[in-house]
Design a protein around this motif. Structure first.
Motif, PDB file in Angstrom:
ATOM      1  N   UNK A 212     -30.647  -5.876   7.078  1.00 29.70           N
ATOM      2  CA  UNK A 212     -29.421  -5.101   7.302  1.00 29.70           C
ATOM      3  C   UNK A 212     -28.483  -5.236   6.103  1.00 29.70           C
ATOM      4  N   UNK A 213     -28.327  -6.455   5.598  1.00 31.50           N
ATOM      5  CA  UNK A 213     -27.433  -6.685   4.464  1.00 31.50           C
ATOM      6  C   UNK A 213     -27.901  -5.928   3.223  1.00 31.50           C
ATOM      7  N   UNK A 214     -29.213  -5.894   3.012  1.00 30.30           N
ATOM      8  CA  UNK A 214     -29.768  -5.166   1.860  1.00 30.30           C
ATOM      9  C   UNK A 214     -29.555  -3.668   2.031  1.00 30.30           C
ATOM     10  N   UNK A 215     -29.818  -3.173   3.235  1.00 33.41           N
ATOM     11  CA  UNK A 215     -29.680  -1.737   3.479  1.00 33.41           C
ATOM     12  C   UNK A 215     -28.259  -1.260   3.208  1.00 33.41           C
ATOM     13  N   UNK A 216     -27.283  -2.078   3.470  1.00 35.09           N
ATOM     14  CA  UNK A 216     -25.883  -1.688   3.263  1.00 35.09           C
ATOM     15  C   UNK A 216     -25.543  -1.538   1.780  1.00 35.09           C
ATOM     16  N   UNK A 217     -26.411  -2.042   0.925  1.00 32.73           N
ATOM     17  CA  UNK A 217     -26.220  -1.877  -0.511  1.00 32.73           C
ATOM     18  C   UNK A 217     -26.768  -0.535  -1.000  1.00 32.73           C
ATOM     19  N   UNK A 218     -27.342   0.258  -0.078  1.00 36.60           N
ATOM     20  CA  UNK A 218     -27.929   1.554  -0.441  1.00 36.60           C
ATOM     21  C   UNK A 218     -27.379   2.645   0.483  1.00 36.60           C
ATOM     22  N   UNK A 219     -26.065   2.933   0.370  1.00 40.67           N
ATOM     23  CA  UNK A 219     -25.453   3.929   1.260  1.00 40.67           C
ATOM     24  C   UNK A 219     -25.966   5.342   1.028  1.00 40.67           C
ATOM     25  N   UNK A 220     -26.643   5.574  -0.112  1.00 46.19           N
ATOM     26  CA  UNK A 220     -27.200   6.898  -0.389  1.00 46.19           C
ATOM     27  C   UNK A 220     -28.469   7.161   0.410  1.00 46.19           C
ATOM     28  N   UNK A 221     -29.005   6.117   1.053  1.00 48.75           N
ATOM     29  CA  UNK A 221     -30.212   6.276   1.862  1.00 48.75           C
ATOM     30  C   UNK A 221     -29.826   6.199   3.342  1.00 48.75           C
ATOM     31  N   UNK A 222     -30.664   6.791   4.206  1.00 48.60           N
ATOM     32  CA  UNK A 222     -30.447   6.643   5.647  1.00 48.60           C
ATOM     33  C   UNK A 222     -31.416   5.579   6.158  1.00 48.60           C
ATOM     34  N   UNK A 223     -30.854   4.542   6.698  1.00 47.95           N
ATOM     35  CA  UNK A 223     -31.632   3.391   7.138  1.00 47.95           C
ATOM     36  C   UNK A 223     -31.990   3.528   8.604  1.00 47.95           C
ATOM     37  N   UNK A 224     -33.254   3.228   8.922  1.00 47.97           N
ATOM     38  CA  UNK A 224     -33.749   3.309  10.294  1.00 47.97           C
ATOM     39  C   UNK A 224     -34.547   2.053  10.598  1.00 47.97           C
ATOM     40  N   UNK A 225     -34.334   1.492  11.783  1.00 45.65           N
ATOM     41  CA  UNK A 225     -35.047   0.292  12.211  1.00 45.65           C
ATOM     42  C   UNK A 225     -36.235   0.691  13.073  1.00 45.65           C
ATOM     43  N   UNK A 226     -37.405   0.124  12.771  1.00 46.79           N
ATOM     44  CA  UNK A 226     -38.596   0.332  13.605  1.00 46.79           C
ATOM     45  C   UNK A 226     -38.516  -0.631  14.783  1.00 46.79           C
ATOM     46  N   UNK A 227     -38.317  -0.087  15.980  1.00 49.19           N
ATOM     47  CA  UNK A 227     -38.166  -0.917  17.166  1.00 49.19           C
ATOM     48  C   UNK A 227     -39.500  -1.215  17.828  1.00 49.19           C
ATOM     49  N   UNK A 228     -39.607  -2.401  18.408  1.00 48.40           N
ATOM     50  CA  UNK A 228     -40.782  -2.756  19.202  1.00 48.40           C
ATOM     51  C   UNK A 228     -40.583  -2.198  20.613  1.00 48.40           C
ATOM     52  N   UNK A 229     -41.577  -1.491  21.160  1.00 46.16           N
ATOM     53  CA  UNK A 229     -41.400  -0.858  22.481  1.00 46.16           C
ATOM     54  C   UNK A 229     -41.041  -1.844  23.581  1.00 46.16           C
TER      55      UNK A 229
END
Length: 396
Positions: A212-229
């Motif tokens: 999550x912390x890394x993803x916030x350094x890339x606001x130009x990208x849309x971040x999505x989490x792969x959830x476990x069912x």
């Protein structure tokens, strides 16, 4: 004939489901009892004895914290085996639990087959004694394993890698990129960063905050989490407020520009899907834990793309580990950020190298092509396993 399956996590559920389907083709009257998940339930046509969501505990601390539940699951499984008296017990990965079932089944004179051999070449090699004593036949999905096991007196059959066929088959049925975006309410024109923190609670707790912390350094990208069912969405909200998509991890990786992936089967699936990645494994973040981790490991890498595509020898391990202590693994297919090196700063440095077009990204994609060549087989791993089991039982 009667079959008892045990798979304790999401990847095992997927692979075991394919074997069940193949078994039912060869033995349409098969009676199947299993510990597993929704994929196995779909293949078998009924619910599991125990769902893997009640079994997927990782590491000594996690297991100790849930010991009553672990022991209860083991008791339930043993009682089912004793009552059912299956013609075969088929264990899928998950060695800490499954080797106890192997011992029990063997004590009853029931043939035991192990699909997806425990990774004893990486750690806990002492378990080879249990394999010798309690397992009748081992089916491997990694091409270097038969030679390793043979040196230690255990015959192992390489049946092919199920991830290859499963990924290729799944990709053929995926919607177009635009359709994928529409179905999941994602923005067209913004590259996707996939966060794949694993399927176990312990893995997610350890790795998702870093991702999550890394993803916030890339606001130009849309971040999505792969959830476990098997896990509720509000569980993920404790660690990140990025959107969660359940049950379509492969589709997410195939449609992403890059991914952060917790080491495991998902790292290989990400490679086969053609998505550049950084492998993360946080666990306990203390340096002394990292040093112990490197001492225990008998291999230079931990991720499957690197293990399959790289040389495994002591000299390589020394060279790689010397570099890994400072900067993560170099000279391999995917970068690995392990234990105390798995920090937002280190992970972001590696991610930033593979997002844009250029040599680092192309080198990883070249490595993926090498993997496909190594793993290619002309037959299905699941069909090979089912055929070998049925042949063995019909000879008895």
């Amino acid at each position: 004939m009667k079959y008892f399956f045990s798979a304790g996590e999401a990847s095992g559920d997927i692979h075991a489901a394919q074997v069940i389907k193949a078994l039912l083709t060869l033995d349409p009257e098969a009676d199947i009892c299993f510990l597993g998940g929704d994929r196995m339930a779909e293949a078998a046509g009924h619910e599991p004895l125990i769902h893997f969501s009640r079994m997927a505990f990782m590491g000594f601390i996690d297991v100790a914290a849930h010991l009553p539940e672990v022991l209860g699951n083991l008791k339930t499984a043993k009682e089912a085996i004793s009552s059912m008296r299956p013609d075969a017990v088929i264990l899928v990965d998950y060695p800490g639990f499954n080797l106890k079932l192997a011992k029990y089944a063997k004590s009853l004179g029931i043939p035991v087959f192990y699909y997806i051999a425990p990774k004893l070449w990486a750690w806990k090699s002492y378990r080879i004694k249990q394999i010798r004593r309690y397992v009748d036949e081992v089916f491997s999905i990694l091409p270097f394993e038969p030679a390793w096991f043979a040196e230690r007196g255990v015959e192992v059959t390489y049946v092919g890698n199920p991830s290859v066929e499963e990924v290729e088959a799944a990709i053929r049925t995926l919607p177009s990129h635009k359709e994928f975006l529409n179905v999941h309410s994602l923005t067209d024109g913004r590259p996707i960063l996939a966060l794949v923190p694993g399927s176990r609670v312990g893995e997610i707790k350890a790795n998702l905050p870093v991702m999550d912390a890394v993803a916030r350094l890339h606001p130009d990208m849309q971040t999505v989490i792969a959830g476990a069912p098997s896990l509720p969405r509000d569980f993920y909200a404790s660690f990140s407020n990025f959107p969660v998509i359940d049950g379509v991890t492969l589709g997410l990786m195939a449609n992403s520009r890059a991914a952060l992936v917790t080491s495991g089967t998902a790292s290989l699936e990400c490679a086969l899907a053609g998505c550049p990645q950084v492998v993360c494994y946080r666990a306990v973040g203390w340096k002394w834990a990292h040093d112990i981790f490197l001492h225990i490991l008998k291999i230079p890498y931990v991720s499957l793309p690197n293990l399959i595509g790289g040389k495994i020898d002591r000299q390589t391990r020394r060279e790689v580990n010397n570099e890994a202590i400072k900067t993560g693994v170099r000279g391999c297919i995917v970068p690995e950020m392990l234990v105390h090196n798995c920090t937002p700063e280190n992970v972001n440095r590696e991610l930033s190298r593979i997002i844009p077009d250029g040599k680092p990204r192309e080198a990883q994609l070249d490595g993926y092509r090498k993997l496909r060549r190594i793993l290619h087989t002309d037959s299905s791993a699941a069909e090979n396993v089912a055929r070998l089991i049925v042949q063995k039982l019909r000879k008895v």
